[in-house]
Design a protein around this motif. Structure first.
Motif, PDB file in Angstrom:
ATOM      1  N   GLU A  69       0.831  -1.236  -0.183  1.00  0.00           N
ATOM      2  CA  GLU A  69      -0.004   0.006   0.114  1.00  0.00           C
ATOM      3  C   GLU A  69       1.084   1.219   0.101  1.00  0.00           C
ATOM      4  OE1 GLU A  69      -2.710   0.004   3.381  1.00  0.00           O
ATOM      5  OE2 GLU A  69      -3.473   1.638   2.684  1.00  0.00           O
ATOM      6  N   PRO A  70       0.793   2.178  -1.095  1.00  0.00           N
ATOM      7  CA  PRO A  70       1.376   3.454  -0.740  1.00  0.00           C
ATOM      8  C   PRO A  70       1.357   4.260   0.143  1.00  0.00           C
ATOM      9  CG  PRO A  70       0.054   3.317  -2.755  1.00  0.00           C
ATOM     10  CD  PRO A  70      -0.411   2.460  -1.927  1.00  0.00           C
ATOM     11  N   GLU A  71       2.470   4.875   0.795  1.00  0.00           N
ATOM     12  CA  GLU A  71       2.484   5.720   2.003  1.00  0.00           C
ATOM     13  C   GLU A  71       1.529   6.587   1.954  1.00  0.00           C
ATOM     14  OE1 GLU A  71       6.406   6.271   3.296  1.00  0.00           O
ATOM     15  OE2 GLU A  71       6.885   4.077   3.381  1.00  0.00           O
ATOM     16  N   GLY A  72       1.225   6.971   3.103  1.00  0.00           N
ATOM     17  CA  GLY A  72       0.345   8.370   3.407  1.00  0.00           C
ATOM     18  C   GLY A  72      -1.146   7.843   3.683  1.00  0.00           C
ATOM     19  N   GLU A  73      -1.831   8.373   4.397  1.00  0.00           N
ATOM     20  CA  GLU A  73      -2.986   7.915   4.727  1.00  0.00           C
ATOM     21  C   GLU A  73      -4.334   9.050   4.529  1.00  0.00           C
ATOM     22  OE1 GLU A  73      -3.185   7.353   9.158  1.00  0.00           O
ATOM     23  OE2 GLU A  73      -1.534   5.962   8.956  1.00  0.00           O
ATOM     24  N   SER A  74      -5.278   8.402   4.386  1.00  0.00           N
ATOM     25  CA  SER A  74      -6.519   9.105   4.155  1.00  0.00           C
ATOM     26  C   SER A  74      -6.695   9.901   2.880  1.00  0.00           C
ATOM     27  CB  SER A  74      -6.913  10.080   5.399  1.00  0.00           C
ATOM     28  OG  SER A  74      -7.126   9.251   6.557  1.00  0.00           O
ATOM     29  N   THR A  75      -5.827   9.335   1.731  1.00  0.00           N
ATOM     30  CA  THR A  75      -6.119  10.022   0.693  1.00  0.00           C
ATOM     31  C   THR A  75      -7.220   9.239  -0.295  1.00  0.00           C
ATOM     32  OG1 THR A  75      -4.731   8.643  -0.966  1.00  0.00           O
ATOM     33  CG2 THR A  75      -3.538  10.407   0.649  1.00  0.00           C
ATOM     34  N   PRO A  76      -7.400   9.661  -1.420  1.00  0.00           N
ATOM     35  CA  PRO A  76      -8.586   9.089  -2.291  1.00  0.00           C
ATOM     36  C   PRO A  76      -8.041   7.606  -2.700  1.00  0.00           C
ATOM     37  CG  PRO A  76      -8.698  11.688  -2.907  1.00  0.00           C
ATOM     38  CD  PRO A  76      -7.479  11.366  -1.893  1.00  0.00           C
ATOM     39  N   LEU A  77      -6.744   7.603  -2.901  1.00  0.00           N
ATOM     40  CA  LEU A  77      -6.359   6.154  -3.196  1.00  0.00           C
ATOM     41  C   LEU A  77      -6.627   5.066  -2.146  1.00  0.00           C
ATOM     42  CD1 LEU A  77      -3.164   5.013  -5.039  1.00  0.00           C
ATOM     43  CD2 LEU A  77      -3.278   4.290  -2.890  1.00  0.00           C
ATOM     44  N   HIS A  78      -6.304   5.583  -0.919  1.00  0.00           N
ATOM     45  CA  HIS A  78      -6.809   4.958   0.224  1.00  0.00           C
ATOM     46  C   HIS A  78      -8.243   4.523   0.580  1.00  0.00           C
ATOM     47  CE1 HIS A  78      -2.582   6.380   0.675  1.00  0.00           C
ATOM     48  NE2 HIS A  78      -2.388   5.113   1.053  1.00  0.00           N
ATOM     49  N   ALA A  79      -9.060   5.320  -0.309  1.00  0.00           N
ATOM     50  CA  ALA A  79     -10.364   5.144  -0.221  1.00  0.00           C
ATOM     51  C   ALA A  79     -11.098   4.348  -1.203  1.00  0.00           C
ATOM     52  CB  ALA A  79     -11.093   6.344   0.098  1.00  0.00           C
ATOM     53  N   ALA A  80     -10.490   3.694  -2.452  1.00  0.00           N
ATOM     54  CA  ALA A  80     -10.874   3.101  -3.285  1.00  0.00           C
ATOM     55  C   ALA A  80     -11.531   1.826  -2.803  1.00  0.00           C
ATOM     56  CB  ALA A  80      -9.774   2.808  -4.570  1.00  0.00           C
ATOM     57  N   GLY A  81     -12.659   1.220  -3.507  1.00  0.00           N
ATOM     58  CA  GLY A  81     -13.299   0.007  -3.182  1.00  0.00           C
ATOM     59  C   GLY A  81     -14.206   0.176  -1.714  1.00  0.00           C
ATOM     60  N   GLY A  82     -14.556  -0.863  -1.422  1.00  0.00           N
ATOM     61  CA  GLY A  82     -15.615  -0.740  -0.188  1.00  0.00           C
ATOM     62  C   GLY A  82     -17.082  -0.285  -0.374  1.00  0.00           C
ATOM     63  N   THR A  83     -17.467  -0.650  -1.672  1.00  0.00           N
ATOM     64  CA  THR A  83     -18.552   0.064  -2.075  1.00  0.00           C
ATOM     65  C   THR A  83     -19.748  -0.618  -1.547  1.00  0.00           C
ATOM     66  OG1 THR A  83     -18.343  -1.351  -4.115  1.00  0.00           O
ATOM     67  CG2 THR A  83     -17.652   0.610  -4.486  1.00  0.00           C
ATOM     68  N   PRO A  84     -21.055  -0.134  -1.459  1.00  0.00           N
ATOM     69  CA  PRO A  84     -21.838  -0.439  -0.698  1.00  0.00           C
ATOM     70  C   PRO A  84     -22.829  -1.621  -1.702  1.00  0.00           C
ATOM     71  CG  PRO A  84     -22.522   1.517  -1.631  1.00  0.00           C
ATOM     72  CD  PRO A  84     -21.199   1.277  -1.801  1.00  0.00           C
ATOM     73  N   ILE A  85     -23.615  -2.494  -0.889  1.00  0.00           N
ATOM     74  CA  ILE A  85     -24.561  -3.263  -1.783  1.00  0.00           C
ATOM     75  C   ILE A  85     -25.776  -3.172  -1.211  1.00  0.00           C
ATOM     76  CG2 ILE A  85     -25.134  -5.632  -1.994  1.00  0.00           C
ATOM     77  CD1 ILE A  85     -22.190  -6.495  -2.054  1.00  0.00           C
ATOM     78  N   PHE A  86     -26.718  -2.838  -2.209  1.00  0.00           N
ATOM     79  CA  PHE A  86     -28.315  -2.425  -1.909  1.00  0.00           C
ATOM     80  C   PHE A  86     -29.129  -3.759  -2.262  1.00  0.00           C
ATOM     81  CE2 PHE A  86     -26.413   2.052  -3.378  1.00  0.00           C
ATOM     82  CZ  PHE A  86     -26.143   2.290  -2.352  1.00  0.00           C
ATOM     83  N   ASN A  87     -30.028  -3.760  -1.427  1.00  0.00           N
ATOM     84  CA  ASN A  87     -31.052  -4.562  -1.827  1.00  0.00           C
ATOM     85  C   ASN A  87     -32.210  -3.963  -2.539  1.00  0.00           C
ATOM     86  OD1 ASN A  87     -33.309  -6.637  -1.870  1.00  0.00           O
ATOM     87  ND2 ASN A  87     -33.113  -6.998   0.437  1.00  0.00           N
ATOM     88  N   LEU A  88     -32.482  -4.597  -4.268  1.00  0.00           N
ATOM     89  CA  LEU A  88     -33.320  -3.898  -5.100  1.00  0.00           C
ATOM     90  C   LEU A  88     -34.558  -4.951  -4.879  1.00  0.00           C
ATOM     91  CD1 LEU A  88     -31.490  -3.314  -8.073  1.00  0.00           C
ATOM     92  CD2 LEU A  88     -31.355  -1.893  -6.102  1.00  0.00           C
ATOM     93  N   SER A  89     -35.398  -4.519  -3.621  1.00  0.00           N
ATOM     94  CA  SER A  89     -36.580  -5.675  -3.583  1.00  0.00           C
ATOM     95  C   SER A  89     -37.640  -5.253  -4.389  1.00  0.00           C
ATOM     96  CB  SER A  89     -37.103  -5.935  -2.338  1.00  0.00           C
ATOM     97  OG  SER A  89     -37.050  -4.669  -1.526  1.00  0.00           O
ATOM     98  N   ARG A  90     -37.885  -3.974  -4.736  1.00  0.00           N
ATOM     99  CA  ARG A  90     -38.876  -3.432  -5.562  1.00  0.00           C
ATOM    100  C   ARG A  90     -38.579  -3.960  -7.157  1.00  0.00           C
ATOM    101  NH1 ARG A  90     -38.470   2.212  -3.398  1.00  0.00           N
ATOM    102  NH2 ARG A  90     -38.963   2.881  -5.540  1.00  0.00           N
ATOM    103  N   LEU A  91     -37.592  -3.537  -7.478  1.00  0.00           N
ATOM    104  CA  LEU A  91     -37.160  -4.240  -8.932  1.00  0.00           C
ATOM    105  C   LEU A  91     -37.220  -5.756  -9.074  1.00  0.00           C
ATOM    106  CD1 LEU A  91     -34.387  -1.832 -10.508  1.00  0.00           C
ATOM    107  CD2 LEU A  91     -36.772  -1.977 -10.807  1.00  0.00           C
ATOM    108  N   ALA A  92     -36.951  -6.420  -7.990  1.00  0.00           N
ATOM    109  CA  ALA A  92     -36.795  -7.786  -7.840  1.00  0.00           C
ATOM    110  C   ALA A  92     -38.520  -8.159  -8.296  1.00  0.00           C
ATOM    111  CB  ALA A  92     -36.366  -8.452  -6.777  1.00  0.00           C
ATOM    112  N   GLU A  93     -39.318  -7.748  -7.446  1.00  0.00           N
ATOM    113  CA  GLU A  93     -40.558  -8.165  -7.433  1.00  0.00           C
ATOM    114  C   GLU A  93     -40.934  -7.997  -9.178  1.00  0.00           C
ATOM    115  OE1 GLU A  93     -44.580  -6.756  -5.403  1.00  0.00           O
ATOM    116  OE2 GLU A  93     -42.819  -6.461  -4.190  1.00  0.00           O
TER     117      GLU A  93
END
Ligand SMILES: Cc1ncc(COP(=O)(O)O)c(C=O)c1O
Ligand SMILES: [Zn+2]
Length: 422
Positions: A69-93
């Motif tokens: 991991e490149p050095e330095g903390e809390s830059t956008p590079l260190h924030a890539a990924g970790g994206t949310p997963i949503f439940n699409l129940s209305r579209l599922a139906e």
């Protein structure tokens, strides 16, 4: 511990040490898979050691990545990924499905899936002391490289077709990259970038050409694995659902074929480590007007014949996909398939996802359009658990978004006018 031990050619199987080559197979130009020392990873880590790391970004999977991991903390590079997963129940139906989720990659720092690849390539660039990183891009890969580079002070040069949507070009410029707009297609920009990198000694990030792009993209598979393990465990406990009878199906849009190949590589890494009992089925979605990989898949060949690409989904508009063979295999070897969607179906998908609070660019919405098609043609069953990826934000291409909806009325600023309208 050095986990990165070399490369293996996806065409001829030849193995190379990290010092032997940088991009594709010197013999046949095949895409190279990064080889990790799985035994040593396994001897040192259990899944819990990784999943309990206190980092929501893709860097939580550092023990499975071929870079530090490149050095330095809390830059956008260190924030890539970790994206949310949503439940699409209305579209599922609406689609007659029982279990439907969407992983929203537009939540990445520069608003597309490409941040995953660019974060890892920039990390690699820093390790090898590259002065300049260059890429060809339809827009998102460039924005991601520009953003990740800016985050850690790395010089970046981006070649994009001059037809790239304005928001993407704006991102490149605002992130301070050197931006060169090419009066030609993405494919022409790609070939020019390879030549320029060679000539000027730049490190080339081009999608698929650089083996580390797939290593970044595989981190989405790690996150899907983590989420799926806990989700189906919960089902098992709550409703007694038999996990073995409900494998996950993942829908992903495909241009060069590197996202789908990277996701498959991520699942294979986990499988090889013995941490994933069953690899999910992967279904690739291409635009009808840019379907070279889908054509090969359905022609039951690995030979990719270029097309003359034309689609509203600029991010997946590719004449000659640069990671086609691995992309065909990602569907074939997981029991998946390829589905083609029209521009009209893509625009409809933008509108449908929007009604659930998800704003996708055309290439991002294409995956959902593919699911709609697969559901109506019986390719998937009503009980199949489905995860769709939205790979990019609708803010990237506002012109296309406006084509997906009806324009708003303009009225005089009077209550009478409001009444008339309603
Ligand atoms: C938003 C979006 N979706 C999908 C893709 C397709 O990825 P790949 O070209 O690796 O198949 C891209 C690539 O640029 C993209 O930007
Ligand atoms: Zn080879």
């Amino acid at each position: 511990m050095n986990k990165f031990v070399g490369y293996r050619c996806s065409l001829c199987g030849e193995e190379y040490s990290p010092a032997d080559t940088t991009y594709t197979c010197p013999k046949d130009g095949g895409n190279l898979d990064v080889v990790l020392d799985y035994d040593s990873i396994k001897s040192k880590y259990k899944p819990e050691d990784i999943l309990s790391r206190n980092d929501p970004s893709l860097w939580r999977f550092l023990p499975l990545l071929p870079v530090s991991e490149p050095e330095g903390e809390s830059t956008p590079l260190h924030a890539a990924g970790g994206t949310p997963i949503f439940n699409l129940s209305r579209l599922a139906e609406k689609l007659g499905l029982q279990y439907l989720w969407l992983k929203d990659e537009s939540r990445n720092p520069t608003a597309s899936f490409k941040d995953r690849a660019s974060a890892i390539v920039v990390a690699r660039a820093q390790e090898i002391g590259a002065e300049v990183v260059v890429t060809a891009s339809t827009g998102n890969a460039g924005a991601a490289l520009a953003g990740m580079s800016a985050a850690v002070g790395q010089k970046a040069i981006i070649f994009a077709p001059k037809s790239a949507p304005q928001a993407k070009v704006a991102q490149l410029l605002v992130f301070g990259a050197k931006v060169i707009l090419v009066d030609g297609t993405y494919d022409e920009a790609f070939d020019l970038t390879v030549k320029a990198a060679d000539e000027f000694g730049w490190y080339c990030r081009n999608t698929g050409y650089n083996p580390f792009t797939a290593e970044g993209k595989k981190t989405a598979a790690f996150e899907i694995w983590e989420w799926w393990e806990s989700t189906h465990q919960k089902w098992h406990e709550e409703v007694g659902m038999d996990v073995d009878h409900a494998p996950l199906t993942v829908f992903v849009s495909v241009g060069d074929g590197n996202i789908i190949s990277g996701i498959y590589k991520g699942f294979r890494d986990l499988y090889q480590l013995g941490w994933l009992p069953r690899i999910p089925r992967i279904i690739g979605v291409q635009a009808e007007g840019s379907a070279a990989i889908s054509n090969a898949f359905h022609g039951e060949t690995e030979t990719i014949t270029p097309v003359s690409a034309k689609t509203i989904a600029d991010s997946i508009s590719v004449d000659l996909p640069r990671d086609g063979v691995r992309a065909v295999r990602a569907a074939k070897e997981t029991g998946g398939t390829y589905v083609n969607v029209s521009d009209k179906e893509i625009l409809k998908a933008i509108a449908e996802l929007g009604k659930l609070g998800v704003f996708a660019e055309p290439a991002g919405a294409a995956a959902y359009a593919g699911l709609v098609k697969a559901a109506s043609s019986g390719l998937i069953g009503s009980e199949d658990p489905i995860l769709v990826l939205n790979t990019g934000s609708g803010l990237k291409d506002v012109r296309a978004a406006m084509r997906a909806v009806q324009s708003a009325p303009i009225i005089e600023p009077t209550l009478e006018a409001v009444k008339q309208l309603l």
